[in-house]
Design an enzyme around this catalytic site. Structure first.
Site, mmCIF file in Angstrom:
data_model
loop_
_atom_site.group_PDB
_atom_site.id
_atom_site.type_symbol
_atom_site.label_atom_id
_atom_site.label_comp_id
_atom_site.label_asym_id
_atom_site.label_seq_id
_atom_site.Cartn_x
_atom_site.Cartn_y
_atom_site.Cartn_z
ATOM 1 N N GLY A 9 95.362 80.003 6.328
ATOM 2 C CA GLY A 9 95.916 79.869 7.677
ATOM 3 C C GLY A 9 96.417 78.477 7.965
ATOM 4 N N ALA A 11 99.357 77.140 7.933
ATOM 5 C CA ALA A 11 100.720 76.934 8.437
ATOM 6 C C ALA A 11 100.816 76.922 9.952
ATOM 7 C CB ALA A 11 101.654 78.002 7.866
ATOM 8 N N ILE A 14 94.867 76.526 14.294
ATOM 9 C CA ILE A 14 93.708 75.734 13.904
ATOM 10 C C ILE A 14 93.831 75.239 12.471
ATOM 11 C CG2 ILE A 14 91.211 75.820 13.520
ATOM 12 C CD1 ILE A 14 91.149 77.987 15.782
ATOM 13 N N ASP A 33 98.890 80.615 3.058
ATOM 14 C CA ASP A 33 99.441 81.304 4.217
ATOM 15 C C ASP A 33 100.549 82.232 3.750
ATOM 16 O OD1 ASP A 33 100.027 81.946 6.990
ATOM 17 O OD2 ASP A 33 99.190 79.983 7.494
ATOM 18 N N GLY A 72 93.694 84.400 10.393
ATOM 19 C CA GLY A 72 93.204 85.508 11.186
ATOM 20 C C GLY A 72 94.290 86.097 12.060
ATOM 21 N N SER A 112 84.575 83.888 16.109
ATOM 22 C CA SER A 112 85.146 83.996 17.450
ATOM 23 C C SER A 112 84.065 84.381 18.445
ATOM 24 C CB SER A 112 86.253 85.053 17.485
ATOM 25 O OG SER A 112 86.714 85.266 18.809
ATOM 26 N N TYR A 152 89.305 93.793 16.208
ATOM 27 C CA TYR A 152 89.157 92.331 16.151
ATOM 28 C C TYR A 152 87.698 91.935 16.357
ATOM 29 C CZ TYR A 152 89.769 87.368 17.185
ATOM 30 O OH TYR A 152 89.675 85.995 17.173
ATOM 31 N N LYS A 156 85.139 90.136 13.448
ATOM 32 C CA LYS A 156 84.498 88.836 13.615
ATOM 33 C C LYS A 156 82.971 88.955 13.628
ATOM 34 C CE LYS A 156 88.139 86.153 13.843
ATOM 35 N NZ LYS A 156 88.401 85.114 12.811
#
Length: 258
Positions: A9, A11, A14, A33, A72, A112, A152, A156
């Site tokens: 992740g 790119a 976070i 990514d 994510g 999360s 989702y 998590k």
């Protein structure tokens, strides 16, 4: 001392903020990514996960000082189960031997506050059993029933439970690898832009994730917490889900949960 860190992740959001911090400190970041990264791979499927692991191992020479799973998605489809759980776990497990070769290895995932919300138990159970086909079948039923948001929350929740189960095993704790998570509240990233743009969703978000301390967070706030978790100074914290959420978790679950 410069370190080599694999980061999914990288790119945007976070992950992008963390990658920038680490590189500014002199570390080598191997970003993963869909595009604009050292490794272009889709963690939503087995082929992409295998390719990501193989290319990271090749670029790192087989040794990693840290691995962070930031990638994510939050859409109300089956995709969160594919990416947020199975993608993250495959990356962590696939790169764990490379971590074990380092002098002070560290690992972290992004959870999360949503992991504390209602979940679909069938999805969570199948995830923890490692049965992706069953997890996706359960997720499809949830989506068809109009409760797609639970894919989702379930992904998590399952990720946090996997982490707490794995962290004390010989493969992780026994190899000297702390494994932890940061669980954000609402963070201003490209993933959450649609929530801020839609007035109805904005109100729902405020009710679902109350943040009395300083309100919404920028990506850099979460990145700073992740940077500490994977730093060499974190020698004894493992299996912890750290809520960086402006007070949402104690607001929602109360003082008796700690």
């Amino acid at each position: 001392m410069a370190r080599t860190i694999a980061l999914s992740g990288s790119a945007s959001g976070i992950g992008q903020a963390l990658a920038s911090m680490l590189r500014d400190a002199g570390d080598t970041v191997i970003g993963i990514d869909l595009r604009d990264a050292e490794v272009s791979a889709d963690l939503g499927g087995p082929d992409g996960r295998s390719r990501a692991v193989a290319e990271v191992l090749d670029l790192s020479g087989g040794t990693l000082d840290a691995v962070v799973a930031c990638a994510g998605v939050s859409e109300p489809t089956v995709l969160p189960v594919k990416v947020n759980y199975f993608g993250a776990v495959a990356l962590m497990e696939g790169l764990r031997p490379a971590l074990a070769r380092a002098e002070a290895p560290r690992a972290a995932v992004v959870g999360s506050i949503a992991g504390t919300h209602p979940v679909d138990e069938a999805i969570v159970r199948a995830c923890l059993d490692g049965d992706e086909a069953a997890a996706l079948q359960a997720a499809e039923k949830v989506v068809e029933a109009g409760a797609g948001y639970q894919t989702y929350t379930s992904s998590k929740s399952a990720l946090a439970q996997w982490l707490r189960r794995a962290c004390v095993t010989p493969e992780w704790a026994g190899a000297g690898i702390p494994l932890n998570a940061i669980a954000p509240g609402v963070v201003r990233t490209p993933m959450t832009e649609p929530l801020f743009a839609d007035e109805a969703m904005f109100q729902i978000m405020n009710e679902a994730v109350p943040m009395p301390l300083n309100g919404y967070a920028d990506a850099e706030v979460i990145a700073e917490a992740l940077r500490w978790l994977i730093s060499p100074v974190n020698t004894h914290m493992t299996g912890q889900v750290i809520y960086v959420d402006g007070g949402a978790e104690p607001s929602l679950r109360g003082p008796e949960v700690f």
